[in-house]
Design a protein around this motif. Structure first.
Motif, PDB file in Angstrom:
ATOM      1  N   HIS A 425       0.471  -1.119   0.179  1.00 18.19           N
ATOM      2  CA  HIS A 425      -0.456  -0.161   0.242  1.00 18.19           C
ATOM      3  C   HIS A 425       0.923   1.088   0.052  1.00 18.19           C
ATOM      4  O   HIS A 425       0.293   2.523  -0.329  1.00 18.19           O
ATOM      5  CB  HIS A 425      -1.092  -0.052   1.343  1.00 18.19           C
ATOM      6  N   ASP A 426       1.744   1.556   0.384  1.00 20.41           N
ATOM      7  CA  ASP A 426       2.935   2.141   1.228  1.00 20.41           C
ATOM      8  C   ASP A 426       3.303   2.524   0.020  1.00 20.41           C
ATOM      9  O   ASP A 426       4.116   3.373  -0.702  1.00 20.41           O
ATOM     10  CB  ASP A 426       3.362   2.420   2.429  1.00 20.41           C
ATOM     11  N   GLU A 427       3.923   1.476  -0.944  1.00 22.19           N
ATOM     12  CA  GLU A 427       5.245   1.635  -2.247  1.00 22.19           C
ATOM     13  C   GLU A 427       4.979   0.880  -3.465  1.00 22.19           C
ATOM     14  O   GLU A 427       5.026   1.075  -4.497  1.00 22.19           O
ATOM     15  CB  GLU A 427       6.394   2.029  -1.593  1.00 22.19           C
ATOM     16  N   GLY A 428       4.860  -0.532  -3.104  1.00 22.70           N
ATOM     17  CA  GLY A 428       5.110  -1.308  -3.933  1.00 22.70           C
ATOM     18  C   GLY A 428       4.166  -1.252  -5.157  1.00 22.70           C
ATOM     19  O   GLY A 428       4.416  -1.619  -6.077  1.00 22.70           O
ATOM     20  N   ALA A 429       2.544  -1.452  -4.720  1.00 24.14           N
ATOM     21  CA  ALA A 429       1.691  -0.965  -5.796  1.00 24.14           C
ATOM     22  C   ALA A 429       2.208   0.141  -6.657  1.00 24.14           C
ATOM     23  O   ALA A 429       1.859  -0.135  -8.359  1.00 24.14           O
ATOM     24  CB  ALA A 429       0.399  -0.857  -4.887  1.00 24.14           C
ATOM     25  N   ALA A 430       2.093   1.150  -6.140  1.00 22.06           N
ATOM     26  CA  ALA A 430       3.229   2.418  -7.617  1.00 22.06           C
ATOM     27  C   ALA A 430       3.917   1.610  -7.939  1.00 22.06           C
ATOM     28  O   ALA A 430       4.056   1.653  -9.233  1.00 22.06           O
ATOM     29  CB  ALA A 430       3.155   3.409  -6.330  1.00 22.06           C
ATOM     30  N   LEU A 431       4.816   0.619  -7.451  1.00 20.89           N
ATOM     31  CA  LEU A 431       5.849   0.231  -8.515  1.00 20.89           C
ATOM     32  C   LEU A 431       5.476  -0.164 -10.040  1.00 20.89           C
ATOM     33  O   LEU A 431       5.857  -0.213 -10.686  1.00 20.89           O
ATOM     34  CB  LEU A 431       7.494  -0.409  -7.139  1.00 20.89           C
ATOM     35  N   ALA A 432       4.838  -1.550  -8.786  1.00 24.14           N
ATOM     36  CA  ALA A 432       4.245  -1.934  -9.789  1.00 24.14           C
ATOM     37  C   ALA A 432       3.302  -1.693 -11.062  1.00 24.14           C
ATOM     38  O   ALA A 432       3.142  -2.193 -12.127  1.00 24.14           O
ATOM     39  CB  ALA A 432       3.278  -3.446  -9.144  1.00 24.14           C
ATOM     40  N   LYS A 433       3.181   0.168 -10.642  1.00 19.04           N
ATOM     41  CA  LYS A 433       2.141   0.607 -11.201  1.00 19.04           C
ATOM     42  C   LYS A 433       2.482   0.852 -12.444  1.00 19.04           C
ATOM     43  O   LYS A 433       2.276   0.976 -13.982  1.00 19.04           O
ATOM     44  CB  LYS A 433       1.169   1.548 -10.929  1.00 19.04           C
ATOM     45  N   VAL A 434       3.785   1.701 -12.583  1.00 18.83           N
ATOM     46  CA  VAL A 434       5.041   2.444 -13.469  1.00 18.83           C
ATOM     47  C   VAL A 434       5.138   1.313 -14.277  1.00 18.83           C
ATOM     48  O   VAL A 434       5.049   1.122 -15.368  1.00 18.83           O
ATOM     49  CB  VAL A 434       6.088   2.625 -12.463  1.00 18.83           C
ATOM     50  N   ALA A 435       4.997  -0.389 -14.079  1.00 17.20           N
ATOM     51  CA  ALA A 435       5.585  -1.284 -14.859  1.00 17.20           C
ATOM     52  C   ALA A 435       4.483  -1.595 -15.581  1.00 17.20           C
ATOM     53  O   ALA A 435       4.842  -1.509 -17.072  1.00 17.20           O
ATOM     54  CB  ALA A 435       5.925  -2.458 -14.194  1.00 17.20           C
ATOM     55  N   LEU A 436       3.357  -1.572 -15.321  1.00 18.41           N
ATOM     56  CA  LEU A 436       2.039  -1.788 -15.844  1.00 18.41           C
ATOM     57  C   LEU A 436       1.694  -1.199 -16.866  1.00 18.41           C
ATOM     58  O   LEU A 436       1.462  -0.974 -17.890  1.00 18.41           O
ATOM     59  CB  LEU A 436       0.834  -2.025 -14.754  1.00 18.41           C
ATOM     60  N   GLN A 437       1.916   0.618 -16.422  1.00 17.52           N
ATOM     61  CA  GLN A 437       1.030   1.773 -17.644  1.00 17.52           C
ATOM     62  C   GLN A 437       2.807   1.876 -18.232  1.00 17.52           C
ATOM     63  O   GLN A 437       2.617   2.134 -19.633  1.00 17.52           O
ATOM     64  CB  GLN A 437       1.619   3.030 -16.769  1.00 17.52           C
ATOM     65  N   HIS A 438       3.885   1.123 -18.214  1.00 15.97           N
ATOM     66  CA  HIS A 438       4.930   1.115 -19.194  1.00 15.97           C
ATOM     67  C   HIS A 438       4.247   0.117 -20.840  1.00 15.97           C
ATOM     68  O   HIS A 438       4.629   0.139 -21.433  1.00 15.97           O
ATOM     69  CB  HIS A 438       6.144   1.073 -18.580  1.00 15.97           C
ATOM     70  N   LEU A 439       4.184  -1.420 -19.741  1.00 14.94           N
ATOM     71  CA  LEU A 439       3.378  -2.404 -21.086  1.00 14.94           C
ATOM     72  C   LEU A 439       2.574  -1.746 -22.144  1.00 14.94           C
ATOM     73  O   LEU A 439       2.464  -2.041 -23.091  1.00 14.94           O
ATOM     74  CB  LEU A 439       3.939  -3.379 -20.020  1.00 14.94           C
ATOM     75  N   PHE A 440       1.580  -1.621 -20.948  1.00 17.82           N
ATOM     76  CA  PHE A 440       0.384  -0.466 -21.766  1.00 17.82           C
ATOM     77  C   PHE A 440       0.233  -0.041 -22.496  1.00 17.82           C
ATOM     78  O   PHE A 440      -0.538   0.657 -23.919  1.00 17.82           O
ATOM     79  CB  PHE A 440      -1.167  -0.175 -20.897  1.00 17.82           C
ATOM     80  N   ARG A 441       1.790   0.782 -22.619  1.00 18.61           N
ATOM     81  CA  ARG A 441       1.523   2.350 -23.961  1.00 18.61           C
ATOM     82  C   ARG A 441       2.327   1.142 -24.825  1.00 18.61           C
ATOM     83  O   ARG A 441       2.177   2.314 -26.338  1.00 18.61           O
ATOM     84  CB  ARG A 441       3.362   3.206 -22.661  1.00 18.61           C
ATOM     85  N   MET A 487      -3.067  -4.984  -7.108  1.00 21.91           N
ATOM     86  CA  MET A 487      -3.002  -4.053  -6.357  1.00 21.91           C
ATOM     87  C   MET A 487      -2.790  -2.539  -6.929  1.00 21.91           C
ATOM     88  O   MET A 487      -3.806  -2.036  -7.355  1.00 21.91           O
ATOM     89  CB  MET A 487      -1.411  -3.275  -4.743  1.00 21.91           C
ATOM     90  N   ALA A 488      -1.638  -2.813  -7.994  1.00 19.38           N
ATOM     91  CA  ALA A 488      -1.227  -2.489  -8.997  1.00 19.38           C
ATOM     92  C   ALA A 488      -2.118  -2.203 -10.044  1.00 19.38           C
ATOM     93  O   ALA A 488      -2.992  -1.206 -10.973  1.00 19.38           O
ATOM     94  CB  ALA A 488       0.026  -2.540  -9.733  1.00 19.38           C
ATOM     95  N   LEU A 489      -2.667  -2.891 -10.536  1.00 21.72           N
ATOM     96  CA  LEU A 489      -4.080  -3.273 -11.709  1.00 21.72           C
ATOM     97  C   LEU A 489      -5.189  -2.525 -11.269  1.00 21.72           C
ATOM     98  O   LEU A 489      -6.351  -1.607 -11.576  1.00 21.72           O
ATOM     99  CB  LEU A 489      -4.601  -4.864 -11.945  1.00 21.72           C
ATOM    100  N   VAL A 490      -5.313  -2.610  -9.576  1.00 23.49           N
ATOM    101  CA  VAL A 490      -7.005  -1.369  -8.828  1.00 23.49           C
ATOM    102  C   VAL A 490      -6.166   0.068  -8.934  1.00 23.49           C
ATOM    103  O   VAL A 490      -7.086   0.510  -9.343  1.00 23.49           O
ATOM    104  CB  VAL A 490      -7.337  -2.185  -7.529  1.00 23.49           C
ATOM    105  N   MET A 491      -5.271  -0.004  -9.284  1.00 20.93           N
ATOM    106  CA  MET A 491      -4.840   1.327  -9.114  1.00 20.93           C
ATOM    107  C   MET A 491      -4.827   1.744 -10.902  1.00 20.93           C
ATOM    108  O   MET A 491      -5.202   3.235 -11.240  1.00 20.93           O
ATOM    109  CB  MET A 491      -3.231   1.434  -8.556  1.00 20.93           C
ATOM    110  N   VAL A 492      -4.472   1.271 -11.788  1.00 21.42           N
ATOM    111  CA  VAL A 492      -4.606   1.456 -12.963  1.00 21.42           C
ATOM    112  C   VAL A 492      -6.166   1.656 -13.249  1.00 21.42           C
ATOM    113  O   VAL A 492      -6.477   2.651 -14.504  1.00 21.42           O
ATOM    114  CB  VAL A 492      -4.024   0.485 -14.221  1.00 21.42           C
TER     115      VAL A 492
END
Length: 649
Positions: A425-441, A487-492
């Motif tokens: 919740h503090d850091e990990g989800a945001a880290l994974a979100k960056v990787a997913l956003q780059h992949l989806f771009r 967590m990252a997918l939920v954020m995306v």
């Protein structure tokens, strides 16, 4: 210099007496440097503290500016000891005021936990003072903190054989690919493959780093011309490796292709062209429009040259590394046949096998006095979807929360799981979100199928599920691969709000993934905020009670008294703040119930408190159940009930 080194050697041997038995000592030279070398066997207590069963290398020098060669020398001595010395631990005695941080950093890069001992006078501490110094320097370093590509054997977990096999195939004239999500380890394995080619194979290797501005800024003809000129330069110099030298201008694509084929015919040994960050020279790079059409032009002529070399019985190999395999899998681009289709294979660098992921955590953790139960290893690997970089970051967070004084310590799954949840919740989800956003771009077609995984029993085509599994987003059963990924997918999904309030028509119906995720994200955020407030409340009230009742139990003892005996044993080594940080929601509720007389004036009705706490504990975001409007309203009411009472404190 020899007199000084002999004095420091004698002083070190004397200081270590009582904690270690010196079994071997001498003075050695390495890369124009002079060092004393001791082999030391620790006492049973020292062996237990450091987790060392074999002898430990103690290295020393009198230079006031430490160089990386000290750690290289230590690594060489350990490798040459035939198992006599601990493979991941050494002590370096030095006289560089800034040497401690440097030696630790270089040690991490070489897979070594370096315990630096600084002395400005040549005199070392003795007995308990020395033991405390060694323990502090050993346990405070963070061996999980590796930011750059990993290449050495001590850090290159689970993929050494894979890299060697890849290098062997490239030597034989194969075409290979290495696609994968950001930070999966593509650059690490690429560097390892290049090193294998340099050291063990008779091949000429040209490395093309496509993320360089001067590389992706060229068009197809310019890049092919640059590759040709770089190959001719390699041929003239006799060297075996070079990076492409970008030429600002060149001939037409037809002439560049002819020259490229001619250059390849000049070599009698294998030629390897290694492309890294390939996404920069694909139509995905909106900042380089010339590659919209140039992509097909470039690969059509590379394919022609490759086939010509094969007919001439010359070995030409290609290695393509990047995030998106999309442009090597479509049949046409803007109506033009895709020359890269079936030429560059869809091969992926997937997450680590579970055994390799667990071994990585276990081995690196030992360098900082952290030992993990098997269930704890499984919890970390599963939470991080077996992604090596994610695992390191999560373990680095765990390392920062464990007090030095209690190490070495064996961490159980229950303790680790609470830390992982907080990290996510503090850091990990945001880290994974960056990787997913780059992949989806760079591969937008994967976005909707990935978000669909959040919906229970989502039905995706087998080919799509296979691709998501290769990228580490889904596991082999078609579910989200881990909690951090979820967590990252939920954020995306939450970034795409559902704005149409009217009911969709039947032929326009689609899964309301973003609406579902938005509700879950809101509930999750409020619950996490509530949980932090409740932890703070519990700590402060127990402390206040302990201060006013001096003959009573301490705040820590009062907290632990409300927890089951097994958990109490797990949490005993930690201080009050860390214990509270590790408590689950239901454990916090138990503490409040145990000491209800302290909290009654805040919450008033005990049964109402427990009912609302139970509702909040039902976590729909953790098991992806469908949220009915009544569920949302109930969760909101429970959160509001607790919010109002805590706010009055």
């Amino acid at each position: 210099m020899s007199y000084q080194i002999q004095n420091l050697k004698a002083e070190t041997a004397a200081a270590f007496t009582g904690l270690f038995a010196i079994t071997s000592e001498n003075v050695r030279h390495f890369e124009n440097g002079e060092y004393f070398v001791l082999y030391a066997r620790g006492s049973k207590r020292v062996q237990s503290i450091l987790g060392a069963e074999r002898e430990i290398l103690v290295l020393g020098n009198v230079y006031d500016d430490q160089q990386a060669r000290s750690v290289r020398f230590a690594r060489r001595l350990i490798n040459e000891s035939d198992g006599r010395l601990e493979s991941s631990l050494c002590v370096i005695v030095h006289q560089d005021p800034r040497g401690n941080a440097k030696l630790k950093r270089w040690g991490r890069e070489n897979g070594l936990a370096v315990i630096p001992v600084y002395t400005s006078t040549g005199v070392l501490p003795r007995n308990q003072e020395l033991e405390r110094l060694l323990s502090y320097e050993f346990f405070t370093q963070d061996p999980f903190d590796v930011t750059g590509p990993v290449a050495n054997d001590a850090q290159f977990f689970g993929r050494r054989t894979e890299a060697q096999e890849l290098a062997r195939k490239l030597q034989s004239g194969h075409i290979r690919a290495c696609f994968g999500i950001r930070k999966i380890g593509k650059t690490s394995i690429l560097h390892r493959v290049l090193a294998e080619l340099k050291d063990n194979f008779d091949a000429v290797t040209l490395f093309i780093d496509c993320q360089r501005d001067d590389v992706f800024g060229m068009d197809a003809a310019g890049l092919m011309h640059s590759i040709t000129q770089s190959l001719l330069s390699l041929k003239a110099s006799g060297r075996a490796y070079a990076e492409v030298d970008a030429c600002p201008s060149g001939p037409s694509i037809a002439e560049a292709a002819r020259q490229f084929q001619a250059a390849l015919s000049e070599f009698d040994r294998a030629v390897v062209l290694a492309f890294d960050e390939i996404d920069y020279i694909t139509p995905s790079n909106g900042g380089a429009e010339q590659w919209r059409a140039g992509f097909v032009e470039f690969w059509r002529n590379v394919r022609a040259a490759y086939h010509a070399a094969a007919r001439d019985e010359r070995r030409v190999s290609l290695l393509v590394s990047g995030v998106s395999s999309r442009w090597f899998a479509v049949e046409s681009i803007d109506g033009v046949e895709n020359a890269a289709l079936a030429f560059i294979p869809e091969e992926y660098l997937s997450p680590l096998p579970r055994g390799a992921a667990n071994a990585m955590i276990k081995n690196i953790g030992a360098m900082a006095g952290l030992r993990f139960e098997e269930a704890a290893l499984e919890a970390i690997s599963s939470f991080c979807s077996d992604m090596p970089f994610w695992i390191r970051k999560a373990c680095s967070s765990i390392h920062s929360k464990i007090e030095t004084a209690v190490r070495p310590i064996t961490l159980q799954a229950s303790v680790v799981s609470a830390m992982l949840e907080a990290y996510g919740h503090d850091e990990g989800a945001a880290l994974a979100k960056v990787a997913l956003q780059h992949l989806f771009r760079v591969y937008p077609e994967l976005r909707e199928p990935s978000l669909a995984l959040l919906v229970e029993d989502s039905q995706l085509p087998a080919g799509v599920r296979r691709t998501l599994n290769r990228y580490g987003i889904a596991d082999t059963t078609g579910r989200v691969s881990g909690s951090m990924m979820r967590m990252a997918l939920v954020m995306v999904a939450d970034e795409v709000p559902f704005t149409d309030n009217s009911a969709p028509k039947q032929d326009e119906a689609r899964p309301l993934v973003s609406e579902w995720a938005e509700e879950l994200a809101g509930i999750s955020y409020r619950r996490n905020t509530m949980e932090r407030a409740l932890r703070s409340l519990v700590i402060n009230f127990l402390r206040m009670s302990a201060l006013t009742n001096k003959d009573g139990a301490s705040a820590k003892a009062s907290l632990l008294s409300a927890i089951p005996e097994k958990r109490r044993f797990d949490l005993e080594p930690f201080n009050l703040e860390l214990i509270a940080d590790k408590l689950f929601w239901l454990e916090l509720v138990s503490v409040i119930n145990k000491h209800w007389q302290l909290f009654e004036r805040i919450f008033g009705d005990k049964s109402a408190f427990n009912e609302n706490a139970s509702i909040i504990n039902d976590r729909p975001d953790a098991h992806a159940k469908h949220l009915e409007p009544s569920d949302v309203a109930m969760h909101r009411r429970a959160l509001q009930w607790l919010d109002e009472r805590i706010a009055k404190v």
